[in-house]
Write a protein that holds these residues in place. Structure first.
Motif, mmCIF file in Angstrom:
data_model
loop_
_atom_site.group_PDB
_atom_site.id
_atom_site.type_symbol
_atom_site.label_atom_id
_atom_site.label_comp_id
_atom_site.label_asym_id
_atom_site.label_seq_id
_atom_site.Cartn_x
_atom_site.Cartn_y
_atom_site.Cartn_z
ATOM 1 N N UNK A 96 37.481 72.285 59.643
ATOM 2 C CA UNK A 96 36.452 73.364 59.946
ATOM 3 C C UNK A 96 35.253 72.666 59.385
ATOM 4 N N UNK A 97 35.587 72.134 57.864
ATOM 5 C CA UNK A 97 34.277 71.532 57.241
ATOM 6 C C UNK A 97 33.670 70.498 57.802
ATOM 7 N N UNK A 98 34.452 69.476 58.257
ATOM 8 C CA UNK A 98 33.908 68.212 59.305
ATOM 9 C C UNK A 98 33.227 68.724 60.515
ATOM 10 N N UNK A 99 33.864 69.777 61.132
ATOM 11 C CA UNK A 99 33.423 70.174 62.323
ATOM 12 C C UNK A 99 31.582 70.808 61.910
ATOM 13 N N UNK A 100 31.553 71.633 60.722
ATOM 14 C CA UNK A 100 30.370 72.133 60.412
ATOM 15 C C UNK A 100 29.389 70.940 60.159
ATOM 16 N N UNK A 101 29.796 69.883 59.460
ATOM 17 C CA UNK A 101 29.025 68.677 59.498
ATOM 18 C C UNK A 101 28.607 68.053 60.723
ATOM 19 N N UNK A 102 29.730 67.934 61.762
ATOM 20 C CA UNK A 102 29.250 67.420 63.033
ATOM 21 C C UNK A 102 28.106 68.535 63.857
ATOM 22 N N UNK A 103 28.335 69.760 63.701
ATOM 23 C CA UNK A 103 27.390 70.534 64.141
ATOM 24 C C UNK A 103 25.979 70.432 63.669
ATOM 25 N N UNK A 104 25.999 70.154 62.330
ATOM 26 C CA UNK A 104 24.645 70.128 61.472
ATOM 27 C C UNK A 104 24.118 68.821 62.008
ATOM 28 N N UNK A 105 24.666 67.935 62.168
ATOM 29 C CA UNK A 105 24.073 66.539 62.305
ATOM 30 C C UNK A 105 23.424 66.456 63.816
ATOM 31 N N UNK A 106 24.293 67.047 64.520
ATOM 32 C CA UNK A 106 23.934 66.875 66.105
ATOM 33 C C UNK A 106 22.811 67.699 66.282
ATOM 34 N N UNK A 107 22.909 68.839 65.696
ATOM 35 C CA UNK A 107 21.504 69.826 66.007
ATOM 36 C C UNK A 107 20.352 69.086 65.624
ATOM 37 N N UNK A 108 20.366 68.565 64.405
ATOM 38 C CA UNK A 108 19.175 67.497 63.771
ATOM 39 C C UNK A 108 18.731 66.607 64.690
ATOM 40 N N UNK A 109 20.041 65.604 64.689
ATOM 41 C CA UNK A 109 19.625 64.426 66.067
ATOM 42 C C UNK A 109 19.382 64.718 67.244
ATOM 43 N N UNK A 110 19.692 65.947 67.740
ATOM 44 C CA UNK A 110 19.439 66.231 69.227
ATOM 45 C C UNK A 110 17.939 66.823 69.296
ATOM 46 N N UNK A 111 17.504 67.719 68.028
ATOM 47 C CA UNK A 111 16.119 68.068 68.263
ATOM 48 C C UNK A 111 15.296 67.087 67.960
ATOM 49 N N UNK A 112 15.556 66.183 66.875
ATOM 50 C CA UNK A 112 14.744 64.833 66.854
ATOM 51 C C UNK A 112 14.438 63.800 68.061
ATOM 52 N N UNK A 113 15.520 63.856 68.798
ATOM 53 C CA UNK A 113 15.363 62.896 69.863
ATOM 54 C C UNK A 113 14.458 63.512 71.037
ATOM 55 N N UNK A 114 14.652 64.819 70.940
ATOM 56 C CA UNK A 114 13.850 65.520 72.062
ATOM 57 C C UNK A 114 12.313 65.479 71.745
ATOM 58 N N UNK A 115 12.113 65.751 70.576
ATOM 59 C CA UNK A 115 10.601 65.542 70.181
ATOM 60 C C UNK A 115 10.168 64.124 70.396
ATOM 61 N N UNK A 116 10.938 63.249 70.306
ATOM 62 C CA UNK A 116 10.617 61.491 70.379
ATOM 63 C C UNK A 116 10.397 61.445 71.816
ATOM 64 N N UNK A 117 10.988 62.111 72.507
ATOM 65 C CA UNK A 117 10.954 62.150 73.995
ATOM 66 C C UNK A 117 9.707 63.011 74.675
ATOM 67 N N UNK A 118 9.026 63.580 73.701
ATOM 68 C CA UNK A 118 7.732 64.196 74.185
ATOM 69 C C UNK A 118 7.973 65.552 74.540
ATOM 70 N N UNK A 119 8.952 66.144 74.124
ATOM 71 C CA UNK A 119 9.155 67.753 74.361
ATOM 72 C C UNK A 119 8.385 68.593 73.374
ATOM 73 N N UNK A 120 8.100 69.948 73.840
ATOM 74 C CA UNK A 120 7.389 70.804 73.168
ATOM 75 C C UNK A 120 8.403 71.313 71.815
ATOM 76 N N UNK A 121 7.799 72.404 71.362
ATOM 77 C CA UNK A 121 8.811 72.854 70.161
ATOM 78 C C UNK A 121 9.815 73.715 70.788
ATOM 79 N N UNK A 122 9.646 74.727 71.486
ATOM 80 C CA UNK A 122 10.788 75.447 72.303
ATOM 81 C C UNK A 122 11.962 74.541 72.878
ATOM 82 N N UNK A 123 11.461 73.623 73.821
ATOM 83 C CA UNK A 123 12.412 72.851 74.407
ATOM 84 C C UNK A 123 13.125 71.998 73.355
ATOM 85 N N UNK A 124 12.481 71.508 72.372
ATOM 86 C CA UNK A 124 13.317 70.645 71.598
ATOM 87 C C UNK A 124 14.223 71.217 70.517
#
Length: 212
Positions: A96-124
């Motif tokens: 469960x702890x490691x799953x929380x780590x994965x959740x946290x990192x995936x949320x950050x990396x996913x949002x960051x990649x969306x911004x780098x591809x030019x998406x706005x705040x809401x979609x990112x």
């Protein structure tokens, strides 16, 4: 997309492996699938959110199909869950702890990649959450369950916080390893507080009375 800092890359890989493990273990507990079904659901849990994100932003083929180690880690997690399913319940909290780590990192990396591809705040922000919870949602639907993210526990909310902090940091030009770790840490803390105190997102008024 720019190269990930080594620490974030390591956490990203750990998250992929643990999501594969956790997803396959959930499948073992909920169904009578064979090894192919269990491992497939584990891999979908680990990789599904990232694939959805990449397809939506036009980053094709998705990173999963370009970088073999993501595929291998998801596969390995699924196989271990299948082979050791009778014993893994003893490791439920570490998982469960490691799953929380994965959740946290995936949320950050996913949002960051969306911004780098030019998406706005809401979609990112939305794609950050999808990256974090999309795989688990696919798994739950395939085993005939209402997705966990929609019915219980603080899961999507921590991912939403991490994605929002990431997009905000990138918007004001202070995003880097430190900002990414702060955003991921906020998600992790909220998630683990929810686990510890058995907290759930607010339900519609009167919903508990209707279940009695």
């Amino acid at each position: 997309m720019s190269a990930q800092p080594p620490l974030l890359l390591a956490l990203d890989l750990i998250g992929t492996f643990v999501f594969g493990l956790n997803g396959a273990l959930t499948a073992v507990r909920a169904t009578r699938l064979d090894v192919v079904g269990v491992v497939t659901l584990g891999m979908m849990t680990a990789l599904g959110g990232g694939v959805i994100r990449d397809v939506l932003i036009g980053a094709v083929p998705p990173a999963t199909f370009q970088l073999w180690y993501y595929f291998a880690l998801a596969l390995g997690g699924g196989l271990i869950a299948f082979a050791l399913s009778r014993k893994l319940h003893r490791l439920e909290m570490p998982i469960t702890v490691l799953d929380a780590v994965g959740l946290s990192v995936f949320a950050v990396m996913g949002a960051g990649k969306a911004v780098e591809y030019g998406l706005g705040v809401g979609p990112a922000v939305l794609l950050g959450v999808i990256t974090a919870v999309g795989g688990g949602t696919i798994r739950d639907l395939m085993i005939g369950q209402v997705p966990t993210v929609l019915r219980s526990e603080l899961y999507a909310i921590p991912a939403l916080v991490a994605a929002t902090l990431t997009v905000a940091a990138m918007g004001i030009g202070i995003y880097g390893l430190s900002a990414a770790l702060v955003a991921a840490s906020a998600c992790f803390v909220i998630r683990m507080v929810g686990v510890h105190f058995n907290l759930n997102a607010p339900e519609p008024p009167g919903s508990r009375d209707q279940r009695r």
